[in-house]
Every structure is written in C-alpha cells, then in structure tokens.
Design a protein around this motif. Structure first.
Motif, mmCIF file in Angstrom:
data_model
loop_
_atom_site.group_PDB
_atom_site.id
_atom_site.type_symbol
_atom_site.label_atom_id
_atom_site.label_comp_id
_atom_site.label_asym_id
_atom_site.label_seq_id
_atom_site.Cartn_x
_atom_site.Cartn_y
_atom_site.Cartn_z
ATOM 1 N N GLU A 165 23.102 46.144 44.891
ATOM 2 C CA GLU A 165 22.837 45.702 43.481
ATOM 3 C C GLU A 165 22.919 45.902 42.825
ATOM 4 N N ASP A 166 23.087 45.125 41.278
ATOM 5 C CA ASP A 166 23.752 45.072 40.410
ATOM 6 C C ASP A 166 23.404 44.978 38.591
ATOM 7 N N THR A 167 23.330 44.665 37.785
ATOM 8 C CA THR A 167 23.132 44.695 36.730
ATOM 9 C C THR A 167 24.619 44.065 35.948
ATOM 10 N N ILE A 169 26.577 39.790 35.083
ATOM 11 C CA ILE A 169 26.303 38.563 34.708
ATOM 12 C C ILE A 169 24.993 38.052 35.206
ATOM 13 N N GLY A 170 24.706 37.685 36.402
ATOM 14 C CA GLY A 170 24.193 37.678 37.339
ATOM 15 C C GLY A 170 24.353 35.628 37.294
ATOM 16 N N ILE A 171 24.027 35.017 39.034
ATOM 17 C CA ILE A 171 24.130 33.692 39.522
ATOM 18 C C ILE A 171 23.187 33.120 38.713
ATOM 19 N N GLU A 178 26.184 27.361 47.355
ATOM 20 C CA GLU A 178 27.485 26.878 46.429
ATOM 21 C C GLU A 178 27.946 28.173 46.426
ATOM 22 N N ILE A 179 28.126 29.424 46.034
ATOM 23 C CA ILE A 179 28.913 30.653 46.122
ATOM 24 C C ILE A 179 29.344 30.618 47.102
ATOM 25 N N PHE A 180 28.939 30.354 48.389
ATOM 26 C CA PHE A 180 29.051 30.663 49.867
ATOM 27 C C PHE A 180 30.132 29.672 50.302
ATOM 28 N N PHE A 183 36.550 29.390 48.274
ATOM 29 C CA PHE A 183 36.851 28.490 47.337
ATOM 30 C C PHE A 183 36.095 28.360 45.824
ATOM 31 N N SER A 184 34.248 28.301 46.305
ATOM 32 C CA SER A 184 33.866 28.492 45.053
ATOM 33 C C SER A 184 33.217 29.473 44.103
ATOM 34 N N GLN A 185 33.656 29.471 42.692
ATOM 35 C CA GLN A 185 33.232 30.697 41.939
ATOM 36 C C GLN A 185 32.492 29.241 40.295
ATOM 37 N N THR A 191 40.403 28.460 31.716
ATOM 38 C CA THR A 191 40.859 30.592 31.094
ATOM 39 C C THR A 191 39.550 31.410 31.791
ATOM 40 N N ARG A 192 39.546 30.983 33.047
ATOM 41 C CA ARG A 192 38.892 31.739 34.381
ATOM 42 C C ARG A 192 38.916 33.676 33.317
ATOM 43 N N PHE A 193 37.679 34.188 33.050
ATOM 44 C CA PHE A 193 38.031 35.589 32.353
ATOM 45 C C PHE A 193 37.907 36.257 34.274
ATOM 46 N N TYR A 194 37.163 35.928 34.896
ATOM 47 C CA TYR A 194 37.232 37.275 36.150
ATOM 48 C C TYR A 194 38.258 36.257 37.526
ATOM 49 N N GLY A 195 39.596 36.968 37.399
ATOM 50 C CA GLY A 195 40.066 36.797 38.817
ATOM 51 C C GLY A 195 39.470 36.853 40.010
ATOM 52 N N GLY A 196 39.885 36.567 41.327
ATOM 53 C CA GLY A 196 39.638 36.637 41.955
ATOM 54 C C GLY A 196 40.041 35.128 43.127
ATOM 55 N N SER A 197 40.163 34.699 44.276
ATOM 56 C CA SER A 197 40.127 33.824 45.192
ATOM 57 C C SER A 197 38.840 32.703 45.595
ATOM 58 N N GLY A 198 37.681 32.995 45.022
ATOM 59 C CA GLY A 198 36.147 32.426 45.729
ATOM 60 C C GLY A 198 36.455 32.351 47.514
ATOM 61 N N GLY A 224 21.121 40.272 36.347
ATOM 62 C CA GLY A 224 21.742 41.222 37.507
ATOM 63 C C GLY A 224 21.423 40.642 38.795
ATOM 64 N N SER A 225 22.233 40.815 40.170
ATOM 65 C CA SER A 225 22.032 40.077 41.415
ATOM 66 C C SER A 225 21.660 40.913 42.732
ATOM 67 N N VAL A 226 20.593 41.016 43.479
ATOM 68 C CA VAL A 226 21.038 41.442 44.917
ATOM 69 C C VAL A 226 21.673 40.709 45.646
ATOM 70 N N PHE A 227 22.779 41.263 46.780
ATOM 71 C CA PHE A 227 23.066 40.461 47.871
ATOM 72 C C PHE A 227 22.646 41.022 48.918
ATOM 73 N N TYR A 228 21.841 40.721 50.280
ATOM 74 C CA TYR A 228 21.285 41.120 51.551
ATOM 75 C C TYR A 228 22.503 40.798 52.521
HETATM 76 P P1 ADP Z 1 35.589 35.720 44.069
HETATM 77 O O1 ADP Z 1 35.191 36.659 43.512
HETATM 78 O O2 ADP Z 1 37.291 35.652 44.354
HETATM 79 O O3 ADP Z 1 35.422 34.403 42.609
HETATM 80 P P2 ADP Z 1 33.254 35.166 45.964
HETATM 81 O O4 ADP Z 1 33.283 34.624 46.317
HETATM 82 O O5 ADP Z 1 33.800 36.530 45.915
HETATM 83 O O6 ADP Z 1 34.870 35.071 45.076
HETATM 84 O O7 ADP Z 1 32.543 35.193 44.954
HETATM 85 C C1 ADP Z 1 32.624 33.659 44.629
HETATM 86 C C2 ADP Z 1 31.864 33.246 43.315
HETATM 87 O O8 ADP Z 1 30.342 34.155 43.189
HETATM 88 C C3 ADP Z 1 32.602 34.179 42.183
HETATM 89 O O9 ADP Z 1 33.489 34.317 41.471
HETATM 90 C C4 ADP Z 1 31.838 34.464 40.882
HETATM 91 O O10 ADP Z 1 31.291 33.618 40.075
HETATM 92 C C5 ADP Z 1 30.154 34.589 41.945
HETATM 93 N N1 ADP Z 1 29.677 36.219 42.349
HETATM 94 C C6 ADP Z 1 29.841 36.553 43.218
HETATM 95 N N2 ADP Z 1 29.036 37.739 43.014
HETATM 96 C C7 ADP Z 1 28.639 38.335 42.123
HETATM 97 C C8 ADP Z 1 28.225 38.863 41.481
HETATM 98 N N3 ADP Z 1 27.463 40.151 42.324
HETATM 99 N N4 ADP Z 1 27.580 38.529 40.542
HETATM 100 C C9 ADP Z 1 27.674 37.906 39.460
HETATM 101 N N5 ADP Z 1 28.383 36.259 39.732
HETATM 102 C C10 ADP Z 1 28.806 37.394 41.333
#
Ligand code: ADP
Length: 378
Positions: A165-167, A169-171, A178-180, A183-185, A191-198, A224-228
């Motif tokens: 669970e975090d506080t 930016i939220g999704i 889609e985020i699952f 490559f999806s972000q 000009t992405r602020f957060y790094g990562g491969s998606g 914020g978000s909670v992942f289960y």
């Molecule tokens: P990455 O973090 O390398 O971009 P992930 O597959 O782990 O790849 O996550 C995909 C996208 O989901 C992230 O780019 C971000 O946009 C969103 N995301 C994942 N976890 C969080 C989180 N805890 N809070 C906000 N956004 C998140």
C-alpha cells in the motif's frame, strides 16, 4: 487492425524506453570506470566510483533479467519450483533491501507480518515470490514522494494475501487493467519522469498466475495505490524440515589443498574466479575449451571439483561433462553459465552436472557452492 496498431505502438515505446534504460547505467559505467586509470585518484573517490559502477551494472542486469523473464513467460517456459521457505524472513529481506533508500526519500516503510515466527514456513517458489514483492515495493517507492508504504500479508482461508500500500501518485481507473500488459506505463511521453521498462507488473502477474494465484489493485489518482497478490497457502508440515542444510553459505577454510579444474574461455571471467578464490588453499587448473578440460581431467587425478563453463569453443561444457562423467561418477561438476532458464538448468543436470552457478555470481555464491560440494562430498 486497431489491436495490431496498438501493439506496434507499445513495441516502439518499449524500444525507446529500453534504449534509455540501458544507456543511462551504461553511460555511468563507461564514464566512471575511465577514472580508474588516473593514478592520482583518491581512495575515497575510487570507492565512490566503484560503488556507482557496481550499482549501474546491477541496474543493467535487472533490465536484462526482466526481458528474459518476460520472453520466457511468453514462450510458456517458466515453471514453478517449490521449496520450503520462511515467509517472514523473505519479507524482512525485502524490507532491509529498501529501508536505506526510503529513509533518504523521507517516506516511512512498514512491514506487517501475520504468522508468528516458526509458524511461517510455507511451500512456494521463493524466487518468483521474492520477485513479485520486490517489484511491487520497488514501484510503491518509485511512485511515492511523501507519506508511507505498508506491506505484508494476511491469511484468508486457503490463500495467502500479500499487499503493498502506498500514498503515492495513484493510477487512473481506466489504466487499472492496462498497466499489467507488458511495456505498458501510465506516463507515455518521451520526457518521462519515472524510469522503468514497463515489464515489472506483467512479470508479476504472469508469476502470480503460474503459482495458482492472481494480482489486483485499488487506486485513486493522487491518493495512492494498494496492490494485492493472492497465492495458495501451503503450510509446511514439520517433518518436511528434516534434513535441512544449515550454514550452507558460510565462509570456510580448507585444511588440505584442494584442486579445482576451471573450464572458462573468457580471460576476465577466469581472472575473477581466481581472485575470488585467492585466499583459499586451492590450486586452480584452467581449461579454455571442453577438449582441454577433458585432457586436464585425465592427466590430473587429484582434481576435487570442476567448474564447467557451458559456452566454450571447440567443445561446449555439456559435451565435456558427459565425457568426464564416464570416468568419474562422484566428482562434483558445477556448470557455470550466463544462461539462466529452467531448460538450461535441466540440460546441465542431464549432461551430468551436479549443480549450476548462474553468471554473474559473487564470491559468496561461488564459495557457497564449493563449500557445499567439497565439505559434504569429500
Ligand atoms: P515500470 O515501473 O518499469 O514502468 P511496471 O510494469 O512495474 O513497469 O509498472 C507499469 C506502470 O504502472 C508504471 O510505469 C506506472 O505508470 C504504473 N504503476 C505501477 N505501480 C505503481 C504505483 N505503486 N503507483 C503509481 N503507479 C504505478
């Protein structure tokens, strides 16, 4: 048609991101390692730069591992390897790994353990579970600037439910599925602020499903978000603990000199092994091809253990191992390879290797495996 276009778009975005994700640590590695040539470089700076090179190399490695994992999942080659594991210790490891970085960011990190110590032994795939939790906690930290992150697990009937669970930016709700996808972000601009491969979440989802479970989330923009993650709860029965090996990775001293045959064609990799073993009472013989390994084995009956590289010119490590096995049924032969899929592991074991050491390995990994075979076998 639209689906194909969407897939093309994702691939282009992926190549763009991956290129950036690889070039950033590469830039640091090339740049900072250049300073080591300077004879006047102070000890402090040398230390600092070497930390940067190591950290950046690990970052590169994790990107490569992600790409291989996703390819392996999609090819249907990933298998579950279950073992007895101590759940609380596994989560504490994740906590320790992230604790330092989090305090620098001014967020609280809290771990909640549901089962009591001693009652937390379960049967599960440790590597995959660790990777899922590490991905989720890593994301929670990455996307949070103030507040706290709570993670842990509860037991719900026959399932173990992990939560992170975090506080942050939220999704947005329209991205919750889609985020699952690979490559999806959420953030798509160049000009992405957060790094990562998606890839992290799609790997986590793939692993959770392979383990007979699932992954889901609740999230609101700005809150914020909670992942289960739920996986089947398989409790270890006490007798499963018999025969547990303790102190497997402890450092050791050798009373008699041992002889190791190291088959390794790459000079730098060989030098590293020599360096790792330099303080020990070990005599090293080196082969650069499978054929040389067989010759050295035949002319040196005192060999106690073989470290066998797999990819070598003239004859590879699988072939050389098969040949050596014909003459030495009990000699420990450890494959050392940069290939890390289950198939590679099976191939090595089927050729007659006793175990496999995945490159890159550190001194502890190497000593751990040598210790295991030299102490128990001889
Ligand atoms: P990455 O973090 O390398 O971009 P992930 O597959 O782990 O790849 O996550 C995909 C996208 O989901 C992230 O780019 C971000 O946009 C969103 N995301 C994942 N976890 C969080 C989180 N805890 N809070 C906000 N956004 C998140």
């Amino acid at each position: 048609m639209e689906k194909a276009q969407e897939s093309d778009r994702l691939k282009t975005a992926f190549l763009h991101n991956i290129s950036h994700e690889i070039r950033t640590p590469m830039n640091a590695i090339i740049g900072f390692s250049g300073f080591f040539k300077d004879p006047d470089l102070s000890f402090e700076r040398k230390n600092k730069y070497s930390d940067i090179v190591i950290k950046s190399s690990n970052q590169l490695l994790s990107i490569i591992t992600d790409i291989i994992n996703i390819a392996s999942l999609e090819a249907g080659q990933e298998k579950i390897r279950e073992n007895d594991i101590k759940l609380n210790a596994l989560l504490k490891l994740v906590y320790e790994q992230f604790k330092k970085g989090v305090s620098a960011k001014n967020i609280d990190l809290n771990l909640n353990l549901f089962l009591r110590e001693g009652e937390d032994e379960i049967i599960s795939d440790e590597t995959k579970l660790l990777q899922i939790i590490t991905n989720l906690v890593g994301n929670a930290i990455k996307f949070t600037t103030v507040g706290s992150i709570n993670f842990g697990y509860t037991v719900k009937e026959k399932m173990l439910e992990f939560y992170v669970e975090d506080t942050g930016i939220g999704i947005p709700v329209n991205m919750h599925e889609e985020i699952f996808d690979r490559f999806s972000q959420v953030e798509k601009s160049s000009t992405r602020f957060y790094g990562g491969s998606g890839l992290g979440l799609s790997i986590s989802k793939g692993y959770a499903e392979l383990m007979g479970g699932n992954i889901s989330l609740q999230s609101e923009i700005g809150k914020g978000s909670v992942f289960y993650v739920s996986i089947p709860y398989k409790k270890v029965l006490k007798e499963d603990f018999l025969g547990e090996v303790v102190n497997k990775n402890k450092d050791f001293t050798l009373e008699e000199t041992k002889t190791l045959l190291v088959a390794e064609d790459e000079d730098l990799n060989f030098m590293l092994i020599e360096e790792f073993l330099s303080d020990l009472n070990i005599n090293i013989l080196r082969a650069k091809t499978g054929v040389e390994a067989i010759d050295l084995f035949k002319s040196n009956p005192q060999i106690d253990l073989v470290l066998m590289d797999i990819k070598m010119p003239v004859m590879n490590g699988y072939e050389a191992t098969k040949e050596i096995r014909k003459f030495a049924a009990n000699l420990p032969i450890i494959a050392q390879t940069a290939y890390s899929t289950i198939n590679d592991r099976e191939k090595a074991i089927n050729s007659g290797c006793d175990d496999i050491l995945v490159k890159p390995f550190n001194r502890e990994n190497l000593l751990g495996i040598i210790n295991e075979f030299l102490m128990e076998g001889k």
